[in-house]
Design a protein around this motif. Structure first.
Motif, PDB file in Angstrom:
ATOM      1  N   THR A   1      28.061  56.110  38.798  1.00  0.00           N
ATOM      2  CA  THR A   1      27.304  55.621  37.643  1.00  0.00           C
ATOM      3  C   THR A   1      28.212  55.142  36.514  1.00  0.00           C
ATOM      4  OG1 THR A   1      27.043  57.858  36.736  1.00  0.00           O
ATOM      5  CG2 THR A   1      25.268  57.002  38.171  1.00  0.00           C
ATOM      6  N   ASN A   2      29.337  55.797  36.329  1.00  0.00           N
ATOM      7  CA  ASN A   2      30.241  55.339  35.263  1.00  0.00           C
ATOM      8  C   ASN A   2      30.977  54.073  35.665  1.00  0.00           C
ATOM      9  OD1 ASN A   2      29.910  57.228  32.988  1.00  0.00           O
ATOM     10  ND2 ASN A   2      30.280  58.674  34.640  1.00  0.00           N
ATOM     11  N   TRP A   3      31.220  53.889  36.947  1.00  0.00           N
ATOM     12  CA  TRP A   3      31.755  52.600  37.397  1.00  0.00           C
ATOM     13  C   TRP A   3      30.725  51.502  37.112  1.00  0.00           C
ATOM     14  CZ3 TRP A   3      29.680  49.151  40.836  1.00  0.00           C
ATOM     15  CH2 TRP A   3      30.481  48.038  41.130  1.00  0.00           C
ATOM     16  N   ALA A   4      29.446  51.787  37.392  1.00  0.00           N
ATOM     17  CA  ALA A   4      28.393  50.792  37.159  1.00  0.00           C
ATOM     18  C   ALA A   4      28.263  50.463  35.670  1.00  0.00           C
ATOM     19  CB  ALA A   4      27.061  51.286  37.712  1.00  0.00           C
ATOM     20  N   VAL A   5      28.356  51.475  34.806  1.00  0.00           N
ATOM     21  CA  VAL A   5      28.294  51.219  33.359  1.00  0.00           C
ATOM     22  C   VAL A   5      29.457  50.323  32.952  1.00  0.00           C
ATOM     23  CG1 VAL A   5      28.577  52.325  31.089  1.00  0.00           C
ATOM     24  CG2 VAL A   5      26.979  53.289  32.774  1.00  0.00           C
ATOM     25  N   TRP A   6      30.629  50.572  33.485  1.00  0.00           N
ATOM     26  CA  TRP A   6      31.802  49.735  33.191  1.00  0.00           C
ATOM     27  C   TRP A   6      31.618  48.328  33.761  1.00  0.00           C
ATOM     28  CZ3 TRP A   6      35.206  47.967  37.112  1.00  0.00           C
ATOM     29  CH2 TRP A   6      36.313  47.253  36.642  1.00  0.00           C
ATOM     30  N   GLN A   7      31.189  48.246  34.993  1.00  0.00           N
ATOM     31  CA  GLN A   7      31.084  46.960  35.688  1.00  0.00           C
ATOM     32  C   GLN A   7      29.984  46.068  35.119  1.00  0.00           C
ATOM     33  OE1 GLN A   7      33.077  45.673  38.100  1.00  0.00           O
ATOM     34  NE2 GLN A   7      31.880  43.809  38.026  1.00  0.00           N
ATOM     35  N   PHE A   8      28.831  46.647  34.819  1.00  0.00           N
ATOM     36  CA  PHE A   8      27.670  45.841  34.448  1.00  0.00           C
ATOM     37  C   PHE A   8      27.288  45.942  32.972  1.00  0.00           C
ATOM     38  CE2 PHE A   8      27.106  47.025  38.959  1.00  0.00           C
ATOM     39  CZ  PHE A   8      27.280  45.766  39.501  1.00  0.00           C
ATOM     40  N   GLY A   9      27.893  46.867  32.271  1.00  0.00           N
ATOM     41  CA  GLY A   9      27.580  47.036  30.856  1.00  0.00           C
ATOM     42  C   GLY A   9      28.530  46.264  29.965  1.00  0.00           C
ATOM     43  N   THR A  10      28.343  46.458  28.663  1.00  0.00           N
ATOM     44  CA  THR A  10      29.179  45.760  27.678  1.00  0.00           C
ATOM     45  C   THR A  10      29.961  46.727  26.797  1.00  0.00           C
ATOM     46  OG1 THR A  10      27.295  45.688  26.158  1.00  0.00           O
ATOM     47  CG2 THR A  10      27.607  43.775  27.599  1.00  0.00           C
ATOM     48  N   LEU A  11      29.889  48.015  27.087  1.00  0.00           N
ATOM     49  CA  LEU A  11      30.580  49.003  26.258  1.00  0.00           C
ATOM     50  C   LEU A  11      32.095  48.984  26.439  1.00  0.00           C
ATOM     51  CD1 LEU A  11      28.256  52.125  26.699  1.00  0.00           C
ATOM     52  CD2 LEU A  11      28.534  50.726  24.649  1.00  0.00           C
ATOM     53  N   TYR A  12      32.558  48.652  27.620  1.00  0.00           N
ATOM     54  CA  TYR A  12      33.976  48.763  27.941  1.00  0.00           C
ATOM     55  C   TYR A  12      34.517  47.426  28.441  1.00  0.00           C
ATOM     56  CZ  TYR A  12      32.451  53.589  27.826  1.00  0.00           C
ATOM     57  OH  TYR A  12      31.890  54.776  27.433  1.00  0.00           O
ATOM     58  N   SER A  13      35.776  47.188  28.125  1.00  0.00           N
ATOM     59  CA  SER A  13      36.399  45.956  28.618  1.00  0.00           C
ATOM     60  C   SER A  13      36.515  46.034  30.137  1.00  0.00           C
ATOM     61  CB  SER A  13      37.776  45.762  27.985  1.00  0.00           C
ATOM     62  OG  SER A  13      38.651  46.806  28.379  1.00  0.00           O
ATOM     63  N   HIS A  14      36.411  44.902  30.771  1.00  0.00           N
ATOM     64  CA  HIS A  14      36.462  44.855  32.237  1.00  0.00           C
ATOM     65  C   HIS A  14      37.903  44.775  32.718  1.00  0.00           C
ATOM     66  CE1 HIS A  14      32.093  43.429  31.924  1.00  0.00           C
ATOM     67  NE2 HIS A  14      32.121  44.708  32.249  1.00  0.00           N
ATOM     68  N   THR A  15      38.626  45.839  32.384  1.00  0.00           N
ATOM     69  CA  THR A  15      40.025  45.992  32.769  1.00  0.00           C
ATOM     70  C   THR A  15      40.188  47.400  33.321  1.00  0.00           C
ATOM     71  OG1 THR A  15      40.670  46.890  30.610  1.00  0.00           O
ATOM     72  CG2 THR A  15      40.751  44.462  30.872  1.00  0.00           C
ATOM     73  N   PRO A  16      41.295  47.684  33.986  1.00  0.00           N
ATOM     74  CA  PRO A  16      41.520  49.071  34.431  1.00  0.00           C
ATOM     75  C   PRO A  16      41.494  50.063  33.264  1.00  0.00           C
ATOM     76  CG  PRO A  16      43.001  47.596  35.584  1.00  0.00           C
ATOM     77  CD  PRO A  16      42.301  46.776  34.536  1.00  0.00           C
ATOM     78  N   ALA A  17      42.006  49.660  32.113  1.00  0.00           N
ATOM     79  CA  ALA A  17      41.968  50.546  30.939  1.00  0.00           C
ATOM     80  C   ALA A  17      40.523  50.800  30.501  1.00  0.00           C
ATOM     81  CB  ALA A  17      42.773  49.940  29.797  1.00  0.00           C
TER      82      ALA A  17
END
Length: 177
Positions: A108-124
């Protein structure tokens, strides 16, 4: 008996999501594990889907990609519960709940990162999404372990005492006088 148990699990799951509770401290994962272990995989899938869909109808739906990750994580918990059908002991149940919690956290946290806008789409950004989710993971893990222990424990204890009562009745019926 299985219909009554299924209805009870659906009501418990919906109520636990709608009533005030600590973030992510719900029995949904435990319900998926338990239902699959005692009622079978199909029942488990129907039960957790009913819980999630009804509760989400009240809470509000969100990004379909993230919802798919959440629902998929619970489906994996049901699959783990299927393994527990033949291993209804404390250690397998503990590891089933632990594994389900970890899968939910990772997916679920991968999905939030992948499809959301809260986090930059980088490894960091991915790392940040996991770090920021740790307090929620703590609650998820605690809830999954607690509710799994309660559901499996209470059910097995009730079966034990029911069998013991039946043995005593049978012994009293055939006791010579």
């Amino acid at each position: 008996m299985s219909i009554i148990m299924a209805v009870f699990l659906v009501i418990l799951g919906i109520a636990s999501r709608l009533l005030p509770h600590a973030a992510n401290f719900t029995p949904v994962t435990a319900i998926a594990l338990f239902a699959s272990a005692y009622l079978g995989l199909r029942y488990s899938l129907v039960i957790f889907l009913a819980v999630m869909l009804v509760a989400d109808a009240f809470i509000g739906f969100y990004s379909w990609q993230i919802m798919l990750a959440v629902y998929g994580s619970f489906a994996l918990s049901s699959a783990i519960g299927f393994f527990l059908q033949k291993h209804k002991r404390a250690l397998p149940i503990f590891f089933g709940a632990l594994g389900s919690s970890l899968l939910f956290f990772l997916i679920t946290n991968w999905a939030v990162w992948q499809f959301g806008t809260l986090y930059s789409h980088t490894p960091a950004g991915l790392l940040e999404s996991y770090v920021m989710a740790l307090p929620f993971f703590k609650n998820s893990l605690a809830g999954d372990l607690f509710y799994s222990a309660v559901l499996f424990g209470v059910f097995e204890l009730s079966r034990y005492f029911a069998a013991r009562g039946a043995e005593k009745k049978a012994a009293a019926r055939y006791r010579p006088t």
